[in-house]
Design a protein around this motif. Structure first.
Motif, short mmCIF file in Angstrom:
data_model
loop_
_atom_site.label_atom_id
_atom_site.label_comp_id
_atom_site.label_asym_id
_atom_site.label_seq_id
_atom_site.Cartn_x
_atom_site.Cartn_y
_atom_site.Cartn_z
N VAL A 315 0.83 -1.22 0.02
CA VAL A 315 -0.14 -0.02 0.02
C VAL A 315 1.00 1.21 0.07
CG1 VAL A 315 -1.49 1.52 1.57
CG2 VAL A 315 -1.76 -1.17 0.93
N GLU A 316 0.39 2.17 -0.87
CA GLU A 316 1.29 3.48 -0.89
C GLU A 316 0.22 4.49 -0.94
OE1 GLU A 316 4.59 3.71 -1.05
OE2 GLU A 316 5.21 1.57 -1.65
N GLY A 317 0.96 5.38 -0.47
CA GLY A 317 0.18 7.07 -0.39
C GLY A 317 -1.01 7.13 0.37
N VAL A 318 -0.86 6.24 1.46
CA VAL A 318 -2.08 6.35 2.42
C VAL A 318 -1.80 7.10 3.62
CG1 VAL A 318 -1.66 4.31 3.50
CG2 VAL A 318 -4.07 4.78 3.34
N GLU A 319 -2.72 7.71 4.24
CA GLU A 319 -2.56 8.44 5.25
C GLU A 319 -2.20 7.55 6.54
OE1 GLU A 319 -6.12 11.68 4.53
OE2 GLU A 319 -6.37 9.56 5.09
N ALA A 320 -1.40 8.11 7.59
CA ALA A 320 -1.15 7.47 8.86
C ALA A 320 -2.13 7.75 9.91
CB ALA A 320 0.35 7.79 9.16
N GLY A 321 -2.28 6.67 10.79
CA GLY A 321 -2.81 6.74 12.00
C GLY A 321 -4.37 7.02 12.02
N TRP A 322 -4.89 6.09 11.01
CA TRP A 322 -6.54 6.19 11.13
C TRP A 322 -7.33 4.78 11.37
CZ3 TRP A 322 -8.66 2.78 7.67
CH2 TRP A 322 -7.83 2.26 6.39
N LEU A 323 -6.49 3.74 11.35
CA LEU A 323 -7.25 2.39 11.32
C LEU A 323 -7.68 2.16 13.00
CD1 LEU A 323 -7.65 0.02 9.42
CD2 LEU A 323 -5.63 -1.06 10.49
N GLU A 324 -8.98 1.74 12.74
CA GLU A 324 -9.39 1.59 14.21
C GLU A 324 -9.69 0.25 14.68
OE1 GLU A 324 -10.29 4.04 16.37
OE2 GLU A 324 -10.79 5.59 15.09
N TRP A 325 -9.63 -0.14 15.81
CA TRP A 325 -9.72 -1.70 16.30
C TRP A 325 -10.91 -2.40 15.66
CZ3 TRP A 325 -6.29 -4.66 18.35
CH2 TRP A 325 -6.86 -5.88 19.16
N ASP A 326 -12.06 -2.01 15.32
CA ASP A 326 -13.04 -2.43 14.69
C ASP A 326 -12.48 -2.92 13.27
OD1 ASP A 326 -14.68 -2.24 17.00
OD2 ASP A 326 -15.93 -0.50 16.11
N ASP A 327 -11.58 -2.22 12.49
CA ASP A 327 -11.32 -2.59 11.60
C ASP A 327 -10.49 -3.88 11.56
OD1 ASP A 327 -12.34 -0.31 10.24
OD2 ASP A 327 -10.64 0.96 10.69
N LEU A 328 -9.81 -4.28 12.53
CA LEU A 328 -9.15 -5.35 12.74
C LEU A 328 -9.81 -6.67 13.24
CD1 LEU A 328 -5.79 -3.91 14.46
CD2 LEU A 328 -5.89 -4.75 12.21
N THR A 329 -10.91 -6.26 13.87
CA THR A 329 -11.63 -7.48 14.33
C THR A 329 -12.84 -7.76 13.16
OG1 THR A 329 -13.10 -5.87 15.42
CG2 THR A 329 -11.14 -6.80 16.48
N ASN A 330 -12.94 -6.98 12.38
CA ASN A 330 -14.00 -7.30 11.32
C ASN A 330 -13.43 -8.29 10.33
OD1 ASN A 330 -16.19 -7.16 9.72
ND2 ASN A 330 -15.76 -5.30 8.57
N GLY A 331 -13.03 -9.64 10.65
CA GLY A 331 -12.55 -10.65 9.74
C GLY A 331 -11.79 -11.30 10.66
N GLN A 332 -10.57 -12.16 9.85
CA GLN A 332 -9.82 -12.94 10.50
C GLN A 332 -8.22 -12.55 10.56
OE1 GLN A 332 -10.74 -15.94 11.73
NE2 GLN A 332 -12.71 -15.11 11.14
N PHE A 361 1.99 1.67 11.22
CA PHE A 361 1.85 3.08 10.33
C PHE A 361 0.55 3.20 10.50
CE2 PHE A 361 0.99 5.09 6.22
CZ PHE A 361 1.45 6.03 6.33
N LEU A 362 -0.38 2.38 10.27
CA LEU A 362 -2.00 2.72 9.87
C LEU A 362 -2.97 3.08 11.22
CD1 LEU A 362 -2.76 -0.26 7.07
CD2 LEU A 362 -2.20 2.40 6.64
N ALA A 363 -2.39 2.50 12.05
CA ALA A 363 -3.42 2.42 13.25
C ALA A 363 -3.38 3.61 14.08
CB ALA A 363 -2.89 1.41 14.33
N THR A 364 -4.53 4.05 14.82
CA THR A 364 -4.84 5.11 15.66
C THR A 364 -3.64 4.74 16.83
OG1 THR A 364 -6.42 4.07 16.94
CG2 THR A 364 -7.09 5.39 14.86
N ALA A 365 -3.53 5.57 17.77
CA ALA A 365 -2.65 5.59 18.94
C ALA A 365 -3.12 4.30 19.77
CB ALA A 365 -2.50 6.52 19.71
N GLY A 400 -6.44 12.28 16.73
CA GLY A 400 -5.96 11.39 15.68
C GLY A 400 -6.88 11.88 14.38
N ILE A 401 -6.46 11.23 13.16
CA ILE A 401 -7.27 11.59 12.14
C ILE A 401 -8.69 10.91 11.91
CG2 ILE A 401 -6.82 11.28 9.60
CD1 ILE A 401 -4.13 10.92 9.93
N ASP A 402 -9.65 11.70 11.63
CA ASP A 402 -10.81 11.50 11.59
C ASP A 402 -11.19 10.15 10.48
OD1 ASP A 402 -11.99 14.50 11.91
OD2 ASP A 402 -11.66 12.96 13.21
#
Length: 403
Positions: A315-332, A361-365, A400-402
């Motif tokens: 993945v290139e050119g994406v913003e940092a620090g926006w990925l939420e915990w729900d994004d990680l738990t929505n899948g395997q 890099f992607l996650a919120t704090a 964080g980033i909205d």
């Protein structure tokens, strides 16, 4: 922008030490910049040749490049009169910002001053025209067909194709490369009650045919190919039979990326992401053309599918620090990481390390802190180097980033 606080520099150094190359080290700097800090130059300096850095580091790049010492980085506005007062990286940053807010003014500057620059710089300036591209840019782009640089002429043709204009008229020969490319596809029909047109890559008979088809994909434009079949770009892409020939799919995606109109790019990205799995991964080749929302949608789909988590590293050119915990738990994703951490498969463990670095890099704090606890509970050592960026991220808790 203030310097990163001293107490966090050890975490920064650990993250930089683990980063494999300039791209990953730049991600560290980008994450820190997204939280409102710059790095200490004793900890990291961007390479003079690397342009994918936060804008705040443009003066650092110019200093590294050893540009004419008589010049000084300026805070004044870039104009025809001040053009030569700006270092190249600072000038590029100013023009990129201008293309977002005042594209006509930026074009006029490039038109007035670009022709006197070396070919490498001219081509970089023309690439900036892709930001805020509009029909108003067409006359200038057409004028570039007389440029002495083949790269500049190629870029101008691709940008014109994105505007629905014909590209470089070429040498006036009678051969039609678009028709030759179209002959590599079979037009058919599908459906019983609602018949629809389909386009399928034909089976190739030799490596020479494969090479020729690849060359034609690289030199022809999507608009011309679709028009050959009497279709709009989006209709042609909607009729394309993905999955029949992986190489043809990849060449088509690249064609869309460099010459497709905005509507076609958005349509294709949305369609493939919605399909998920392997087709969604093709959208990685469209990243340079996608808006922030579509980039995030792709990443969320990759995490949900868990088809190829290693693709996150592309993945290139994406913003940092926006990925939420729900994004990680929505899948395997988390179970896959747990399995790799607890297992004895060394390649899988290394892959998990790289994925954790990207997630750092992607996650919120808050997500970073939670993920550290999760993978440590799964068996990862608390001091594991692959957690370095996650630890730095978690330490930079703040606005964080909205999403």
């Amino acid at each position: 922008m203030p310097m990163l606080p001293e107490r966090q520099r050890p975490l920064l150094r650990a993250a930089l030490k683990h980063a494999a190359d300039a791209r990953f080290k730049t991600r560290v700097a980008t994450l820190v910049a997204s939280r409102g800090f710059v790095l200490h130059p004793m900890d990291w300096m961007p390479a003079a040749s690397y342009q994918e850095i936060p804008d705040v580091y443009a003066p650092w790049v110019d200093w590294q490049a050893g540009v004419d010492g008589e010049k000084q980085s300026r805070r004044e506005q870039l104009t025809v009169e001040t053009w030569d007062d700006f270092y190249p990286a600072a000038r590029r940053t100013a023009l990129a910002d201008m293309r977002r807010t005042a594209p006509a003014l930026a074009r006029q500057l490039i038109e007035a001053k670009g022709s006197s620059e070396p070919a490498e710089i001219r081509s970089a300036l023309i690439e900036l025209m892709g930001v805020g591209l509009s029909a108003d840019d067409a006359p200038f782009l057409k004028s570039l067909f007389a440029d002495r640089s083949g790269r500049v002429r190629e870029l101008a043709g691709r940008l014109l194709a994105r505007l629905g204009e014909h590209g470089n008229p070429g040498d006036g020969g009678t051969e039609d490369p678009t028709a030759e490319l179209a002959a590599f596809f079979a037009e058919g029909k599908s459906g019983f009650l609602r018949r629809r047109t389909t386009y399928t890559p034909i089976r190739l008979k030799s490596p020479a045919q494969e090479a020729r088809r690849g060359d034609l994909f690289a030199t022809c434009y999507l608009r011309d190919l679709a028009a050959h079949f009497g279709k709009t770009e989006s209709d042609f892409l909607g009729a394309w039979q993905f999955g029949v020939d992986d190489n043809a799919d990849l060449f088509l995606i690249r064609m869309v990326s460099v010459s497709g109109g905005e509507a076609a790019v958005a349509h294709l990205a949305d369609t493939l992401v919605a399909e998920g799995g392997k087709p969604a991964l093709l959208v990685l080749h469209l990243m340079a053309r996608l808006d922030s929302g579509r980039k995030r949608a792709l990443i969320r789909q990759i995490l949900k599918d868990t088809y190829d988590l290693h693709a996150l590293n592309q993945v290139e050119g994406v913003e940092a620090g926006w990925l939420e915990w729900d994004d990680l738990t929505n899948g395997q994703t988390l179970p896959a990481l747990h399995s790799a951490i607890a297992g004895n498969d060394e390649p899988l463990k290394r892959s998990a390390d790289q994925i954790l670095e990207t997630l750092g890099f992607l996650a919120t704090a808050a997500t970073a802190e939670k993920l550290i606890g999760d993978v440590v509970a799964a068996g990862m050592a608390p001091a594991a180097p692959s957690l370095g960026l996650l630890r730095l991220n978690a330490s930079l808790a703040g606005p964080g980033i909205d999403t």
